[in-house]
Design a protein around this motif. Structure first.
Motif, PDB file in Angstrom:
ATOM      1  N   ILE A  35       0.841  -1.210   0.000  1.00 41.82           N
ATOM      2  CA  ILE A  35       0.000   0.000   0.000  1.00 41.82           C
ATOM      3  C   ILE A  35       0.867   1.248   0.000  1.00 41.82           C
ATOM      4  O   ILE A  35       0.654   2.169  -0.798  1.00 41.82           O
ATOM      5  CB  ILE A  35      -0.975  -0.014   1.194  1.00 41.82           C
ATOM      6  N   ASP A  36       1.863   1.310   0.876  1.00 43.09           N
ATOM      7  CA  ASP A  36       2.730   2.496   0.946  1.00 43.09           C
ATOM      8  C   ASP A  36       3.449   2.732  -0.380  1.00 43.09           C
ATOM      9  O   ASP A  36       3.508   3.860  -0.877  1.00 43.09           O
ATOM     10  CB  ASP A  36       3.763   2.335   2.068  1.00 43.09           C
ATOM     11  N   SER A  37       3.983   1.667  -0.962  1.00 42.81           N
ATOM     12  CA  SER A  37       4.700   1.799  -2.239  1.00 42.81           C
ATOM     13  C   SER A  37       3.771   2.264  -3.353  1.00 42.81           C
ATOM     14  O   SER A  37       4.139   3.112  -4.173  1.00 42.81           O
ATOM     15  CB  SER A  37       5.325   0.460  -2.633  1.00 42.81           C
ATOM     16  N   GLU A  38       2.570   1.700  -3.389  1.00 46.00           N
ATOM     17  CA  GLU A  38       1.606   2.065  -4.425  1.00 46.00           C
ATOM     18  C   GLU A  38       1.121   3.505  -4.269  1.00 46.00           C
ATOM     19  O   GLU A  38       0.899   4.193  -5.265  1.00 46.00           O
ATOM     20  CB  GLU A  38       0.420   1.102  -4.431  1.00 46.00           C
ATOM     21  N   LYS A  42       1.519   5.883  -7.344  1.00 40.29           N
ATOM     22  CA  LYS A  42       0.330   6.411  -7.998  1.00 40.29           C
ATOM     23  C   LYS A  42       0.158   7.920  -7.777  1.00 40.29           C
ATOM     24  O   LYS A  42      -0.501   8.583  -8.570  1.00 40.29           O
ATOM     25  CB  LYS A  42      -0.910   5.660  -7.528  1.00 40.29           C
ATOM     26  N   CYS A  43       0.753   8.469  -6.722  1.00 38.98           N
ATOM     27  CA  CYS A  43       0.692   9.918  -6.496  1.00 38.98           C
ATOM     28  C   CYS A  43       1.662  10.680  -7.396  1.00 38.98           C
ATOM     29  O   CYS A  43       1.442  11.854  -7.700  1.00 38.98           O
ATOM     30  CB  CYS A  43       1.011  10.258  -5.040  1.00 38.98           C
ATOM     31  N   GLN A  44       2.722  10.026  -7.815  1.00 34.86           N
ATOM     32  CA  GLN A  44       3.794  10.711  -8.538  1.00 34.86           C
ATOM     33  C   GLN A  44       3.309  11.583  -9.705  1.00 34.86           C
ATOM     34  O   GLN A  44       3.755  12.725  -9.843  1.00 34.86           O
ATOM     35  CB  GLN A  44       4.834   9.700  -9.008  1.00 34.86           C
ATOM     36  N   GLU A 105      -5.485  13.035  -2.541  1.00 37.56           N
ATOM     37  CA  GLU A 105      -6.938  12.952  -2.708  1.00 37.56           C
ATOM     38  C   GLU A 105      -7.307  12.772  -4.178  1.00 37.56           C
ATOM     39  O   GLU A 105      -8.183  11.981  -4.516  1.00 37.56           O
ATOM     40  CB  GLU A 105      -7.629  14.207  -2.151  1.00 37.56           C
ATOM     41  N   ARG A 106      -6.639  13.493  -5.060  1.00 33.87           N
ATOM     42  CA  ARG A 106      -6.953  13.392  -6.482  1.00 33.87           C
ATOM     43  C   ARG A 106      -6.559  12.031  -7.039  1.00 33.87           C
ATOM     44  O   ARG A 106      -7.271  11.445  -7.854  1.00 33.87           O
ATOM     45  CB  ARG A 106      -6.304  14.529  -7.261  1.00 33.87           C
ATOM     46  N   MET A 107      -5.424  11.486  -6.560  1.00 32.44           N
ATOM     47  CA  MET A 107      -5.020  10.149  -6.993  1.00 32.44           C
ATOM     48  C   MET A 107      -6.086   9.135  -6.597  1.00 32.44           C
ATOM     49  O   MET A 107      -6.475   8.285  -7.396  1.00 32.44           O
ATOM     50  CB  MET A 107      -3.665   9.780  -6.353  1.00 32.44           C
ATOM     51  N   LYS A 108      -6.569   9.222  -5.360  1.00 30.58           N
ATOM     52  CA  LYS A 108      -7.601   8.286  -4.905  1.00 30.58           C
ATOM     53  C   LYS A 108      -8.870   8.420  -5.734  1.00 30.58           C
ATOM     54  O   LYS A 108      -9.468   7.418  -6.123  1.00 30.58           O
ATOM     55  CB  LYS A 108      -7.937   8.536  -3.429  1.00 30.58           C
ATOM     56  N   ASN A 109      -9.275   9.657  -6.025  1.00 30.66           N
ATOM     57  CA  ASN A 109     -10.509   9.893  -6.769  1.00 30.66           C
ATOM     58  C   ASN A 109     -10.427   9.487  -8.231  1.00 30.66           C
ATOM     59  O   ASN A 109     -11.453   9.304  -8.884  1.00 30.66           O
ATOM     60  CB  ASN A 109     -10.927  11.357  -6.661  1.00 30.66           C
ATOM     61  N   LYS A 110      -9.218   9.347  -8.758  1.00 32.59           N
ATOM     62  CA  LYS A 110      -9.056   8.978 -10.168  1.00 32.59           C
ATOM     63  C   LYS A 110      -8.766   7.487 -10.328  1.00 32.59           C
ATOM     64  O   LYS A 110      -8.105   7.077 -11.282  1.00 32.59           O
ATOM     65  CB  LYS A 110      -7.955   9.811 -10.809  1.00 32.59           C
ATOM     66  N   ARG A 113      -7.491   4.618  -5.423  1.00 34.32           N
ATOM     67  CA  ARG A 113      -7.967   3.948  -4.208  1.00 34.32           C
ATOM     68  C   ARG A 113      -8.400   2.516  -4.505  1.00 34.32           C
ATOM     69  O   ARG A 113      -7.977   1.575  -3.847  1.00 34.32           O
ATOM     70  CB  ARG A 113      -9.129   4.734  -3.600  1.00 34.32           C
ATOM     71  N   GLU A 114      -9.238   2.356  -5.512  1.00 37.57           N
ATOM     72  CA  GLU A 114      -9.746   1.037  -5.861  1.00 37.57           C
ATOM     73  C   GLU A 114      -8.627   0.112  -6.329  1.00 37.57           C
ATOM     74  O   GLU A 114      -8.598  -1.067  -5.975  1.00 37.57           O
ATOM     75  CB  GLU A 114     -10.828   1.133  -6.945  1.00 37.57           C
ATOM     76  N   ALA A 115      -7.701   0.640  -7.105  1.00 34.59           N
ATOM     77  CA  ALA A 115      -6.591  -0.179  -7.605  1.00 34.59           C
ATOM     78  C   ALA A 115      -5.709  -0.660  -6.452  1.00 34.59           C
ATOM     79  O   ALA A 115      -5.299  -1.823  -6.421  1.00 34.59           O
ATOM     80  CB  ALA A 115      -5.761   0.613  -8.613  1.00 34.59           C
ATOM     81  N   ILE A 116      -5.437   0.212  -5.512  1.00 35.20           N
ATOM     82  CA  ILE A 116      -4.608  -0.168  -4.364  1.00 35.20           C
ATOM     83  C   ILE A 116      -5.334  -1.196  -3.509  1.00 35.20           C
ATOM     84  O   ILE A 116      -4.749  -2.186  -3.074  1.00 35.20           O
ATOM     85  CB  ILE A 116      -4.211   1.077  -3.546  1.00 35.20           C
TER      86      ILE A 116
END
Length: 129
Positions: A35-38, A42-44, A105-110, A113-116
């Motif tokens: 989770i931490d790595s992802e 994914k935020c990058q 927040e934007r990474m999760k909304n796009k 979150r579901e992928a992780i």
């Protein structure tokens, strides 16, 4: 007249620490490390970038498996909370698509979150609903 209802309750012993370890969901375990790595990965694309130091600070200051992703630069908090016009890294002054404040927040909304969560579920072998 009330109907009678009878049932038998059987006790089942569960070794919670063993179950947690087998699922890999213990603190610092493989699922938390994933989770931490992802989150970092994914935020990058959403993190503001000039020299890349803000992105690198997330990598350098996050202890993978801790459950905390940390971006530590003198300007990290400002760029996270205050909207700004971020430029692309091409030097042409083009707007950096997707980069800006509230990157987590934007990474999760796009879809992040579901992928992780799907990856963590697959890694643990647990069936989540």
């Amino acid at each position: 007249m009330a109907e009678t209802f009878t049932f038998t309750l059987k006790t089942v012993h569960m070794d919670a620490p063993l179950i947690i370890q087998r699922l890999g969901i213990e603190e610092g375990g493989p699922v938390q490390r994933f989770i931490d790595s992802e989150v970092l990965r994914k935020c990058q694309p959403y993190v503001p970038m000039d020299t890349g130091m803000l992105i690198r600070s997330g990598i350098l200051h996050t202890k993978i498996g801790s459950g905390e992703v940390k971006y530590r630069t003198p300007y990290a908090r400002r760029w996270y909370y205050i909207p700004a016009s971020f430029q692309g890294g091409s030097g042409k002054g083009t707007e950096a698509l997707g980069r800006g404040n509230y990157w987590f927040e934007r990474m999760k909304n796009k879809g992040g979150r579901e992928a992780i969560l799907r990856g963590a579920q697959k890694l643990s072998g647990a069936k989540l609903t």
